[in-house]
Structures are given as C-alpha cells and as structure tokens.
Enzyme design. Structure first.
Site, PDB file in Angstrom:
ATOM      1  N   ASP A   1       0.840  -1.209   0.000  1.00  0.00           N
ATOM      2  CA  ASP A   1       0.000   0.000   0.000  1.00  0.00           C
ATOM      3  C   ASP A   1       0.871   1.254   0.000  1.00  0.00           C
ATOM      4  O   ASP A   1       1.969   1.255   0.555  1.00  0.00           O
ATOM      5  CB  ASP A   1      -0.916  -0.022   1.239  1.00  0.00           C
ATOM      6  CG  ASP A   1      -2.069   0.952   1.106  1.00  0.00           C
ATOM      7  OD1 ASP A   1      -2.309   1.473  -0.009  1.00  0.00           O
ATOM      8  OD2 ASP A   1      -2.746   1.198   2.117  1.00  0.00           O
TER       9      ASP A   1
ATOM     10  N   ARG B   1       0.193   7.630  -2.820  1.00  0.00           N
ATOM     11  CA  ARG B   1       0.714   8.708  -1.966  1.00  0.00           C
ATOM     12  C   ARG B   1       2.190   8.980  -2.256  1.00  0.00           C
ATOM     13  O   ARG B   1       2.634  10.114  -2.295  1.00  0.00           O
ATOM     14  CB  ARG B   1       0.529   8.337  -0.484  1.00  0.00           C
ATOM     15  CG  ARG B   1      -0.835   8.717   0.049  1.00  0.00           C
ATOM     16  CD  ARG B   1      -1.129   8.016   1.339  1.00  0.00           C
ATOM     17  NE  ARG B   1      -1.427   6.606   1.119  1.00  0.00           N
ATOM     18  CZ  ARG B   1      -1.461   5.698   2.080  1.00  0.00           C
ATOM     19  NH1 ARG B   1      -1.170   6.038   3.322  1.00  0.00           N
ATOM     20  NH2 ARG B   1      -1.779   4.455   1.806  1.00  0.00           N
TER      21      ARG B   1
ATOM     22  N   GLU C   1     -12.151  -4.661  -5.025  1.00  0.00           N
ATOM     23  CA  GLU C   1     -12.584  -3.266  -4.871  1.00  0.00           C
ATOM     24  C   GLU C   1     -11.783  -2.316  -5.774  1.00  0.00           C
ATOM     25  O   GLU C   1     -12.266  -1.247  -6.135  1.00  0.00           O
ATOM     26  CB  GLU C   1     -12.448  -2.820  -3.403  1.00  0.00           C
ATOM     27  CG  GLU C   1     -13.438  -3.481  -2.445  1.00  0.00           C
ATOM     28  CD  GLU C   1     -13.109  -4.934  -2.081  1.00  0.00           C
ATOM     29  OE1 GLU C   1     -11.945  -5.368  -2.264  1.00  0.00           O
ATOM     30  OE2 GLU C   1     -14.033  -5.652  -1.629  1.00  0.00           O
ATOM     31  N   ASN C   2     -10.547  -2.725  -6.142  1.00  0.00           N
ATOM     32  CA  ASN C   2      -9.728  -1.856  -7.005  1.00  0.00           C
ATOM     33  C   ASN C   2     -10.349  -1.640  -8.391  1.00  0.00           C
ATOM     34  O   ASN C   2     -10.007  -0.690  -9.093  1.00  0.00           O
ATOM     35  CB  ASN C   2      -8.304  -2.408  -7.166  1.00  0.00           C
ATOM     36  CG  ASN C   2      -7.441  -2.247  -5.933  1.00  0.00           C
ATOM     37  OD1 ASN C   2      -6.505  -2.998  -5.695  1.00  0.00           O
ATOM     38  ND2 ASN C   2      -7.750  -1.249  -5.109  1.00  0.00           N
ATOM     39  N   TRP C   3     -11.294  -2.514  -8.786  1.00  0.00           N
ATOM     40  CA  TRP C   3     -11.970  -2.308 -10.078  1.00  0.00           C
ATOM     41  C   TRP C   3     -12.726  -0.977 -10.081  1.00  0.00           C
ATOM     42  O   TRP C   3     -13.043  -0.441 -11.135  1.00  0.00           O
ATOM     43  CB  TRP C   3     -12.960  -3.438 -10.383  1.00  0.00           C
ATOM     44  CG  TRP C   3     -12.336  -4.759 -10.692  1.00  0.00           C
ATOM     45  CD1 TRP C   3     -12.444  -5.914  -9.968  1.00  0.00           C
ATOM     46  CD2 TRP C   3     -11.515  -5.102 -11.828  1.00  0.00           C
ATOM     47  NE1 TRP C   3     -11.740  -6.933 -10.560  1.00  0.00           N
ATOM     48  CE2 TRP C   3     -11.162  -6.462 -11.705  1.00  0.00           C
ATOM     49  CE3 TRP C   3     -11.022  -4.385 -12.926  1.00  0.00           C
ATOM     50  CZ2 TRP C   3     -10.360  -7.113 -12.631  1.00  0.00           C
ATOM     51  CZ3 TRP C   3     -10.224  -5.032 -13.861  1.00  0.00           C
ATOM     52  CH2 TRP C   3      -9.900  -6.388 -13.710  1.00  0.00           C
TER      53      TRP C   3
ATOM     54  N   SER D   1      -8.461  -4.946   4.845  1.00  0.00           N
ATOM     55  CA  SER D   1      -8.973  -4.699   3.488  1.00  0.00           C
ATOM     56  C   SER D   1      -9.355  -5.973   2.726  1.00  0.00           C
ATOM     57  O   SER D   1      -8.960  -6.156   1.568  1.00  0.00           O
ATOM     58  CB  SER D   1      -7.952  -3.895   2.677  1.00  0.00           C
ATOM     59  OG  SER D   1      -7.703  -2.657   3.292  1.00  0.00           O
TER      60      SER D   1
ATOM     61  N   GLU E   1       0.661 -13.158  12.686  1.00  0.00           N
ATOM     62  CA  GLU E   1       1.181 -11.951  13.337  1.00  0.00           C
ATOM     63  C   GLU E   1       1.073 -10.817  12.323  1.00  0.00           C
ATOM     64  O   GLU E   1       1.352 -11.025  11.135  1.00  0.00           O
ATOM     65  CB  GLU E   1       2.655 -12.157  13.721  1.00  0.00           C
ATOM     66  CG  GLU E   1       2.903 -13.263  14.716  1.00  0.00           C
ATOM     67  CD  GLU E   1       2.289 -12.981  16.083  1.00  0.00           C
ATOM     68  OE1 GLU E   1       2.224 -11.807  16.474  1.00  0.00           O
ATOM     69  OE2 GLU E   1       1.867 -13.947  16.747  1.00  0.00           O
TER      70      GLU E   1
HETATM   71  C1  FPP Z   1      -1.749   0.083  -3.460  1.00  0.00           C
HETATM   72  O1  FPP Z   1      -1.309   1.413  -3.466  1.00  0.00           O
HETATM   73  C2  FPP Z   1      -1.177  -0.681  -4.570  1.00  0.00           C
HETATM   74  C3  FPP Z   1      -1.891  -1.278  -5.567  1.00  0.00           C
HETATM   75  C4  FPP Z   1      -3.354  -1.230  -5.624  1.00  0.00           C
HETATM   76  C5  FPP Z   1      -1.241  -1.995  -6.684  1.00  0.00           C
HETATM   77  C6  FPP Z   1      -0.002  -2.772  -6.391  1.00  0.00           C
HETATM   78  C7  FPP Z   1       0.666  -3.054  -7.672  1.00  0.00           C
HETATM   79  C8  FPP Z   1       1.985  -3.017  -7.903  1.00  0.00           C
HETATM   80  C9  FPP Z   1       3.002  -2.793  -6.879  1.00  0.00           C
HETATM   81  C10 FPP Z   1       2.484  -3.163  -9.293  1.00  0.00           C
HETATM   82  C11 FPP Z   1       2.670  -4.488  -9.912  1.00  0.00           C
HETATM   83  C12 FPP Z   1       2.643  -5.685  -9.079  1.00  0.00           C
HETATM   84  C13 FPP Z   1       3.081  -6.907  -9.465  1.00  0.00           C
HETATM   85  C14 FPP Z   1       2.843  -8.042  -8.554  1.00  0.00           C
HETATM   86  C15 FPP Z   1       3.778  -7.162 -10.719  1.00  0.00           C
HETATM   87  P1  FPP Z   1      -2.394   2.555  -3.582  1.00  0.00           P
HETATM   88  O2  FPP Z   1      -2.538   2.909  -5.019  1.00  0.00           O
HETATM   89  O3  FPP Z   1      -3.651   2.127  -2.916  1.00  0.00           O
HETATM   90  O4  FPP Z   1      -1.716   3.727  -2.788  1.00  0.00           O
HETATM   91  P2  FPP Z   1      -2.437   4.884  -1.954  1.00  0.00           P
HETATM   92  O5  FPP Z   1      -3.120   4.219  -0.802  1.00  0.00           O
HETATM   93  O6  FPP Z   1      -1.290   5.749  -1.552  1.00  0.00           O
HETATM   94  O7  FPP Z   1      -3.376   5.559  -2.891  1.00  0.00           O
END
Ligand code: FPP
Length: 268
Positions: free
Chosen positions: A41, A45, A88-90, A217, A228
């Site tokens: 996560d 940011r 939920e990311n969709w 989440s 843990e």
């Molecule tokens: C959360 O940060 C991150 C994601 C939803 C995507 C994670 C994906 C990658 C690291 C890229 C590729 C991965 C692989 C396995 C090849 P956020 O966007 O929710 O950050 P925020 O909370 O600061 O907005």
C-alpha cells in the site's frame, strides 16, 4: 594490571559486533515464517509526494515487488503472497485500472525468466475470470512455465477479495450437500479450507502492510486467524530488502501462543 578498562572492553566489543551485524545476519533462519503475505500500500501517496501521477507509484512499486521476492527467496521463505489487485480496485478510475493491468502483463512477462532462474513458482489467487484476456494469458503462461520450480512459491492475489473467496467456497460446499455427496455434520474448518483458493498453501504466519494503514482490506480473512501483523509507515515503493528483514526480525520477537498460555508453549 586489571583495570576497569580491561573489564569493560570485551563487553563493549560484543556490543560493537552486534551493532555491526547486518539486519539479515540477525535473522534466525531456523525460525522463519513459512508463508509471508503482504498488503502493498502507498503507491499513490508516494507518487503524489514526488509530484507525479499515481501510475508512477505503481511502476516504482514493481522494484519493491522484486526486492521483496528476492529477499524472501534468499532467506528461505517458502510462500510469499502479494495483494496486487483487490476486487474493490476495479472501482478506481478506468485509466488507473488499465495502467495497472498493462503493468501486470508487462511485469509478469518480463520477470518469468528471472523467476525460473531463481527457481520460483508463480501462482495466483482471485477471480481470474474477471481479468482482461491479455492478463489471463500471460499469467497462465507464467504459471505453466514456472510450475516445476521448488525454492519458493510467489502467489499474486489478483482481482481477489476474501469475502468473494469465502462465498465461492460456501457455494461449492452447498452444492456437494445438495448432490448428497456431503453431510452438513461433516463440514469442518479443514474441509472449508480445502475449498479456498489457497487450499494448496499453508496459512501465513506473518502479514505485512505498508503505508501506515492498519486494516486488513478484505485480504485472507480466513487464513490470517493466527497470523502476526506487522504494520510499517514505509510506503510500498520505499519498501526494500532491509524493510523486509525488519519485519522478519519483529516477527521473530513475538510469542505465538495459539490461544494457549506462555507456560504451556514452553512445555511443548
Ligand atoms: C496500493 O497502493 C497498490 C496497488 C493497488 C497496486 C499494487 C501493484 C503493484 C506494486 C504493481 C505491480 C505488481 C506486481 C505483482 C507485478 P495505492 O494505489 O492504494 O496507494 P495509496 O493508498 O497511496 O493511494
């Protein structure tokens, strides 16, 4: 002559040696978690802090995926699960979703050779039917091409949510009951686990979440019953091998009691 200095010196030396030990050297490799799960996560940011668009954060996050995978495999951890895209990311803006899918396709394709070189098997959990065709195709190929690797299994949670997974497992169990193949009295935790996407993997002993958020989440709700938790303020693109070692060391300082008392655990 025995002076205070003589007495104190060896103690100082020991402290010095311990301080000089790298984080990696401090890890007890006989007490590693078998399975580490990570909620990556903070990409958005991190990018905003750099005055960049969110996608730049996701692109930079790939380096942390590589670092974490390498660190886990080098230590001897057997399973690493990364929460790469939740159900939920969709709901994020279409541009961001498209960019993330493209990044996944590109990264999985580009990294398959490295996974093979390092003897790492790729696996996926989640509703893969909902992924774009190009993503499913590259995943299927990478899973097939790495199927015989034994050192570690890297599990990507893609279009994954734990409630979705639990509902799907429940449907499968209900179907077996309807068909008369299963008696409700025979349903137990083991049977339920066997219907989950993660049926072939042990439960994670350690769950890491970056970026200072302290919530789960919808991730592996069933599987983290005794895990843990390790929360760090570090944003995912800044998470590197040293950060991973810190999490493992923190885990090694915990006492895992599984509902028992400390005294009972000592007797085992
Ligand atoms: C959360 O940060 C991150 C994601 C939803 C995507 C994670 C994906 C990658 C690291 C890229 C590729 C991965 C692989 C396995 C090849 P956020 O966007 O929710 O950050 P925020 O909370 O600061 O907005």
């Amino acid at each position: 002559m025995l002076t205070n200095q003589n007495i104190v010196q060896p103690i100082n030396d020991t402290v010095g040696t311990s301080a000089r030990m790298s984080l990696k050297e401090k890890i007890d490799i006989t007490r590693l978690p078998q399975h580490v799960a990570v909620i990556m996560d903070g990409n958005g940011r991190w990018a905003e802090q750099q005055g960049q668009v969110r996608v730049f954060g996701h692109q930079s996050g790939v380096t942390s995926v590589r670092e974490t995978t390498e660190a886990a495999a080098e230590l001897g951890i057997k399973y690493l699960t990364l929460y790469a895209f939740s159900t939920e990311n969709w709901n994020r803006p279409k541009d961001e979703v498209d960019a993330l899918m493209e990044l996944l396709v590109y990264t999985i394709h580009a990294e398959t050779a490295t996974l093979n070189k390092n003897n790492i098997r790729l696996a996926v959990i989640g509703d893969t039917d909902s992924l774009p065709d190009a993503c499913r195709k590259v995943l299927d190929e990478a899973i097939l091409n790495t199927a015989n690797n034994k050192r570690m299994t890297l599990i990507l949670a893609l279009s994954y949510s734990s409630r979705w997974e639990i509902v799907e497992a429940t449907k499968k169990i209900a179907q077996q009951v309807v068909e008369g193949k299963l008696q409700p009295k025979n349903i137990n935790a083991e049977l339920f686990s066997a219907q989950l996407n993660t049926s072939l993997f042990p439960d994670p002993e350690l769950l890491i979440r970056t970026s200072g958020e302290q919530r789960i989440s919808n991730f592996l709700l069933w599987q983290i019953a005794y895990s843990e938790f390790y929360f760090t303020e570090t944003l995912w693109p800044d998470f590197d091998k040293e950060e991973f070692y810190k999490a493992i060391l923190d885990y090694q300082g915990r006492e895992r009691r599984f509902g028992k008392t400390s005294a009972q655990m000592l007797q085992q």
